[in-house]
Enzyme design. Structure first.
Site, PDB file in Angstrom:
ATOM      1  N   GLY B 163      77.271  -0.257  67.936  1.00  0.00           N
ATOM      2  CA  GLY B 163      76.695  -1.573  68.218  1.00  0.00           C
ATOM      3  C   GLY B 163      75.295  -1.645  67.648  1.00  0.00           C
ATOM      4  O   GLY B 163      75.102  -1.669  66.437  1.00  0.00           O
ATOM      5  N   GLY B 164      74.295  -1.619  68.516  1.00  0.00           N
ATOM      6  CA  GLY B 164      72.920  -1.680  68.041  1.00  0.00           C
ATOM      7  C   GLY B 164      72.336  -0.328  67.688  1.00  0.00           C
ATOM      8  O   GLY B 164      71.228  -0.240  67.161  1.00  0.00           O
ATOM      9  N   THR B 166      71.234   1.836  69.746  1.00  0.00           N
ATOM     10  CA  THR B 166      70.058   2.083  70.590  1.00  0.00           C
ATOM     11  C   THR B 166      70.328   3.065  71.720  1.00  0.00           C
ATOM     12  O   THR B 166      69.482   3.238  72.601  1.00  0.00           O
ATOM     13  CB  THR B 166      69.562   0.753  71.212  1.00  0.00           C
ATOM     14  OG1 THR B 166      70.645   0.168  71.952  1.00  0.00           O
ATOM     15  CG2 THR B 166      69.109  -0.215  70.135  1.00  0.00           C
ATOM     16  N   SER B 167      71.484   3.707  71.700  1.00  0.00           N
ATOM     17  CA  SER B 167      71.814   4.668  72.763  1.00  0.00           C
ATOM     18  C   SER B 167      70.744   5.738  72.915  1.00  0.00           C
ATOM     19  O   SER B 167      70.238   6.266  71.930  1.00  0.00           O
ATOM     20  CB  SER B 167      73.148   5.346  72.447  1.00  0.00           C
ATOM     21  OG  SER B 167      73.280   6.538  73.193  1.00  0.00           O
ATOM     22  N   SER B 235      70.324  -4.309  70.727  1.00  0.00           N
ATOM     23  CA  SER B 235      71.598  -3.864  71.295  1.00  0.00           C
ATOM     24  C   SER B 235      72.583  -5.019  71.337  1.00  0.00           C
ATOM     25  O   SER B 235      72.207  -6.184  71.244  1.00  0.00           O
ATOM     26  CB  SER B 235      71.377  -3.268  72.686  1.00  0.00           C
ATOM     27  OG  SER B 235      70.700  -4.181  73.523  1.00  0.00           O
ATOM     28  N   GLU B 295      81.878   3.863  77.107  1.00  0.00           N
ATOM     29  CA  GLU B 295      81.044   4.732  76.257  1.00  0.00           C
ATOM     30  C   GLU B 295      81.750   5.169  74.976  1.00  0.00           C
ATOM     31  O   GLU B 295      81.575   6.305  74.517  1.00  0.00           O
ATOM     32  CB  GLU B 295      80.550   5.947  77.068  1.00  0.00           C
ATOM     33  CG  GLU B 295      79.640   5.550  78.245  1.00  0.00           C
ATOM     34  CD  GLU B 295      78.895   6.716  78.908  1.00  0.00           C
ATOM     35  OE1 GLU B 295      79.149   7.873  78.558  1.00  0.00           O
ATOM     36  OE2 GLU B 295      78.033   6.440  79.773  1.00  0.00           O
ATOM     37  N   ARG B 441      57.051   5.706  70.880  1.00  0.00           N
ATOM     38  CA  ARG B 441      57.643   7.040  70.756  1.00  0.00           C
ATOM     39  C   ARG B 441      57.550   7.535  69.310  1.00  0.00           C
ATOM     40  O   ARG B 441      57.112   8.663  69.044  1.00  0.00           O
ATOM     41  CB  ARG B 441      59.119   6.998  71.194  1.00  0.00           C
ATOM     42  CG  ARG B 441      59.772   8.356  71.373  1.00  0.00           C
ATOM     43  CD  ARG B 441      60.754   8.803  70.269  1.00  0.00           C
ATOM     44  NE  ARG B 441      61.494   7.780  69.589  1.00  0.00           N
ATOM     45  CZ  ARG B 441      62.784   7.537  69.749  1.00  0.00           C
ATOM     46  NH1 ARG B 441      63.467   8.230  70.634  1.00  0.00           N
ATOM     47  NH2 ARG B 441      63.381   6.597  69.037  1.00  0.00           N
ATOM     48  N   TYR B 504      62.251   4.169  86.431  1.00  0.00           N
ATOM     49  CA  TYR B 504      62.287   4.414  84.996  1.00  0.00           C
ATOM     50  C   TYR B 504      61.083   5.293  84.672  1.00  0.00           C
ATOM     51  O   TYR B 504      59.936   4.893  84.864  1.00  0.00           O
ATOM     52  CB  TYR B 504      62.179   3.055  84.311  1.00  0.00           C
ATOM     53  CG  TYR B 504      62.539   3.048  82.849  1.00  0.00           C
ATOM     54  CD1 TYR B 504      63.850   2.813  82.443  1.00  0.00           C
ATOM     55  CD2 TYR B 504      61.577   3.253  81.876  1.00  0.00           C
ATOM     56  CE1 TYR B 504      64.187   2.785  81.106  1.00  0.00           C
ATOM     57  CE2 TYR B 504      61.910   3.230  80.539  1.00  0.00           C
ATOM     58  CZ  TYR B 504      63.216   2.991  80.146  1.00  0.00           C
ATOM     59  OH  TYR B 504      63.554   2.959  78.817  1.00  0.00           O
TER      60      TYR B 504
END
Lengths: 590, 590
Positions: B163-164, B166-167, B235, B295, B441, B504
């Site tokens: 998909g994106g 971004t996992s 995503s 997943e 990051r 988070y």
């Protein structure tokens, strides 16, 4: 009328009727003067005379009731000898104390049906059940339940989970061709609240607890779960999970899948549960979803972790009347979009509105006057037609601020639709009537009137199309079958969602003089589901599929989805211990 | 700063960095004077100098940054020759137009990883990936996707849905031992909104649409879906479903499982979907739950029916500061119980609060004065310690009445906890920072600082215990590994639930001079998850399990539950076409 809340039920006699719905202290009876009374004092409608009941019935069904002609219930309800798997019975006797089991014929019969009119009640009352369970077991702990499942698998015995027995989808109807010993597993002795976690507002509760006991015990601690399906007095937590139950106050407390954080289900392959209780997790595909809608096919649900709440600071009722059902629906739509939904809001059509009036006591002079004044206001000033009006009942719960906010929004949006407040008393009465109304089916059955309720989910845009189609088709079928008088078909909207609603139909007619009235009703009900689905309704909103609606699964799921469900069953229960054969496992018989 | 909403992204250059996070127009750079700037003009933090950034870092990590010492990225990123299944490639060429596929080494490499720091980014940037996909396919229709799955099954090819990208759970990390041809299925050309049903407020959307495109196209019609995970720009709808995504505004719009009414998933066994779109159905066990959290293990998600909403009449931001994090948490608890949650409310700890300050521009004279005034008020009058304070950001959406009500409740409850309003501007800035922070990051990686985010769900009662345990254990491990300076470990509370919250964490440290910094970080991250779970946290709130957290599945599910999940996979995908091996299918490798 006093507020007889559910939480007072602990003081009442909780003996149930057995084959018929509900508690033994409550039934509708006809007085010598032709008025009707509800016995006992359990409900708001209990203990007074209703002069309008019979006239309403006769007018609505277009029949003349013969109160002397009672449909004869079979006194000698036949129970076949049990099919005994001796090795299993011996092993069970070694594993569980003696008071956990019974092969008493009456217990066996009581555990062999739910409350579906045609498939179950008509058969047990007037003819006979094709298959009766061979033994009843009441496990008292999770470990006893697990031992029972293990022994059943070892000895090739069929287990049927039994909760409140309130199913109306023929889910408790036993497969006629089941050649193994069938054991009904009555979960109701597993009714403990194992723990309450007050800071995080959740509780671990054994799955056999009934709604009334759950609420009563939580209320002692100032708490509530808030799940109030129409059957809440009798149905159990495990049954709610197994059938995807919906509560009347779901806007505040959620439907069962929103309430339950974790489920423990004992399958022959082992215990399926999440090891940690969490509000929300991304842990992959969640096995707890196997319990929701399992309909007895996969295992015994022994306990669940549920969300609980402080009893609300404020609980207020309200009611509004609208020019007609369409206007009431438009009000619901706008209220839903405004994001100010109260705990419960329901809309009844004109037939049910008038039925509610027919269940009132003979008015006093003062009440008569007020009623005439109200009527004049509605008719002359507001231009309402009393035979078109619809009514919405409202239950608001929460902090004073929340309730105040909701009340303001409801009032504002109702006014936009010309709605007129009917007051808090009528709102409360309308809400509470739900519990008492359930007894009427059995009352009317005596007088040859056959009826049932069925529900569906529809998108907002299809509400009126579905209702009109059901009314049209039921009228046609009434004629085709040459039935007496006319049908009572009355919808109410009981649940609101962002994209649609639940419509709950009550349907009945006089079957006096009709041959095989149950088969006629079954044919009509089947046609109604066809009609509902052809016009955009769902297979079920909360009753479930059971065996009653098995013919419609192919319209709801792709073949691959059905195959995966079957393979899942094989994984959890390879020997088909849980052989009640509901939902996709009922399809082969179709 | 202008409100640069997501919906403007259509005007921007949407070229992404490729291996690093996000869009190419945006990166953090150091100015000659040591201040930091974000390039481009995409975000609220873009285009101005931040003099406080480097000093904040140096203080917090207790290091001196050497801006000349850049960690060398590997320029020649090696890509092995593709493993070609010639029969499959020929069959695919016959079935799909040529522009649907690519074996370009750069495309293959780009599709062979997600954004997990250690397992993916460090490897692709600084060493090499053990396995690279052999072909990339971009299906453009459901039928093309179905043909691809069919051909893969016929020819024994492994498919990996993409998909994106971004996992952050190593879900896109390819199994090193996969000997079949691996095909990455990039879903992003399937980005159409197939239909919008405005009356019932739902839309059918192809699963490859990114969040930014979905929101932009809905906004053109005055609509929104409202799902805003941190990764929303990149995503995809299918990715959200496959990972159980959670959006920042879930209080109003729900998490992905609340938003999605129906999912179409193509498995080798056939298409799994519900044939009717309904708000809520009791139809037995619901196969759509197989898609949530799948997943990549079960099939290709090609489309979904989602709930949509009118763009809110009012959108307002707010912010409050509290004496400390504990006080802020108590405020969240009371607000949650009061039932007046705004669309989003988040609480950052003092470290992140100060980091937010460090990302501000050099103040003007007027701003300096105001800032000094504010500081004086907070410190001298209110007795706040600027190194203990926490801050909550609030997003309110809805009708004017709803927002007004929420604002009043938030203000009232914040006051009970001594909270002081920080104004709407700081609230908006705090909310929007989320998108820009994701780029940090990669900026810090260049300077040998290694970091990651990880999240968990915890019951309310465990919030401080889990945070304290993570802080303690990370400090211990920092010492054990003899790492430079100290760790940055900072929690924020991003989601509130009735029974708990999502915490988070951002965690990083300087790894300058450390051998195998990625392995060290992996060991520490693993220990943090151990610690989180030992103190009552979940395996994941919304990132998912992937491969990163496979060692913890045994602590979340019973063995029977794991077995059933495996059997389900065998039913849907008997030949393991979807061989990405995440979640319970990653366990064997553990």
């Amino acid at each position: 009328m006093a507020d007889k809340s559910l939480n007072k039920s602990a003081d009442l006699d909780e003996t149930t009727w057995g084959h018929r719905w509900g508690y033994r202290d409550t039934r509708f009876v006809v007085n010598p003067d032709g008025s009707v009374k509800v016995t006992g004092d359990r409900y708001a409608v209990s203990g007074y005379d209703m002069p309008g009941f019979i006239p309403f019935l006769e007018e609505t069904l277009n029949i003349k009731l013969d109160l002397a002609d009672i449909k004869p219930e079979r006194a000698d309800k036949p129970v076949p000898d049990p099919l005994v798997n001796a090795a299993f019975v011996a092993a069970l006797a070694a594993a569980l104390p003696a008071d956990r089991t019974s092969d008493d014929p009456r217990e066996r019969l009581l555990h062999s049906h739910g409350q579906t009119t045609v498939d179950e009640i008509y058969q047990v009352l007037y003819t006979h059940l094709n298959r009766v369970v061979d033994l009843v077991v009441w496990p008292q702990t999770h470990d006893e339940a697990a031992a029972l499942v293990r022994l059943a698998a070892e000895h090739d015995v069929c287990l049927v989970p039994y909760g409140g027995g309130t199913s109306v989808s023929a889910a408790l109807k036993l497969p006629a061709d089941e050649t193994r010993m069938i054991v009904s597993v009555d979960m109701r002795r597993m009714d403990a609240i194992e723990w309450i976690d007050r800071e995080n507002m959740r509780a671990c509760v054994q799955a056999g607890i009934t709604g009334s006991h759950l609420e009563a015990r939580l209320a002692e601690q100032g708490l509530t779960c808030g799940h109030e399906p129409d059957s809440v007095e009798l149905s159990t937590l495990g049954g709610w999970i197994a059938t995807n139950a919906s509560g009347m106050k779901k806007n505040r407390y959620g439907n069962i899948e929103d309430i339950v954080e974790n489920v423990t289900m004992v399958t022959p392959a082992g215990v399926i549960e999440h090891l940690v209780n969490m509000p929300r997790v991304s842990m992959g595909v969640e096995p707890r979803h196997l319990a929701f809608g399992s309909e007895g096919n996969l295992g015994l649900i022994t306990r669940a972790v549920i969300r609980i709440h402080e009893l609300p600071e404020v609980k207020e009722y309200g009611s509004y009347v609208f020019r007609d059902f369409e206007t009431g629906t438009a009000f619901l739509y706008d209220l839903s979009r405004a994001g100010a939904l109260p705990a419960s809001i329901r809309l009844v059509d004109n037939v049910q509105f008038r039925f509610g009036q027919a269940l009132k006591a003979r008015p006093t002079g003062q009440e008569k006057l007020m009623s005439r004044v109200q009527q004049t206001v509605l008719e002359s000033i507001k231009g309402f037609d009393l035979r078109k009006m619809s009514a919405a009942t409202v239950v608001m719960e929460g902090s004073a601020a929340e309730v105040e906010y909701q009340k303001g929004e409801i009032k504002r949006i109702a006014a936009q639709h010309g709605g007129i407040s009917g007051g808090a008393h009528n709102g409360q009465r309308g809400y509470m009537l739900t519990y008492a109304i359930a007894y009427i089916r059995d009352f009317l059955t005596d007088y040859h009137i056959i009826g049932e309720t069925y529900e569906t989910t529809v998108p907002w845009s299809k509400i009126h199309e579905v209702i009109a189609a059901v009314e049209k088709r039921s009228t046609e079928m009434h004629r085709e079958f040459g039935l007496p008088g006319k049908s009572y078909v009355s919808p109410r909207i009981t649940q609101l969602y962002h994209t649609g609603v639940c419509i709950y139909f009550t349907h009945g007619f006089s079957a006096r003089g009709v041959e095989n009235p149950d088969r006629v009703f079954a044919a009509i009900e089947h046609a109604m589901r066809e009609t509902i689905m052809a016009h955009g309704g769902s297979i079920s909103h909360h009753h479930g599929v059971g065996k009653l609606r098995r013919d419609f699964i192919g319209q709801t799921l792709t073949p691959a989805a059905i195959d995966v469900l079957r393979d899942m069953k094989t994984a959890a229960d390879p020997a088909n211990v849980f052989g009640i054969a509901n939902n996709v496992f009922a399809m082969e018989e179709g």
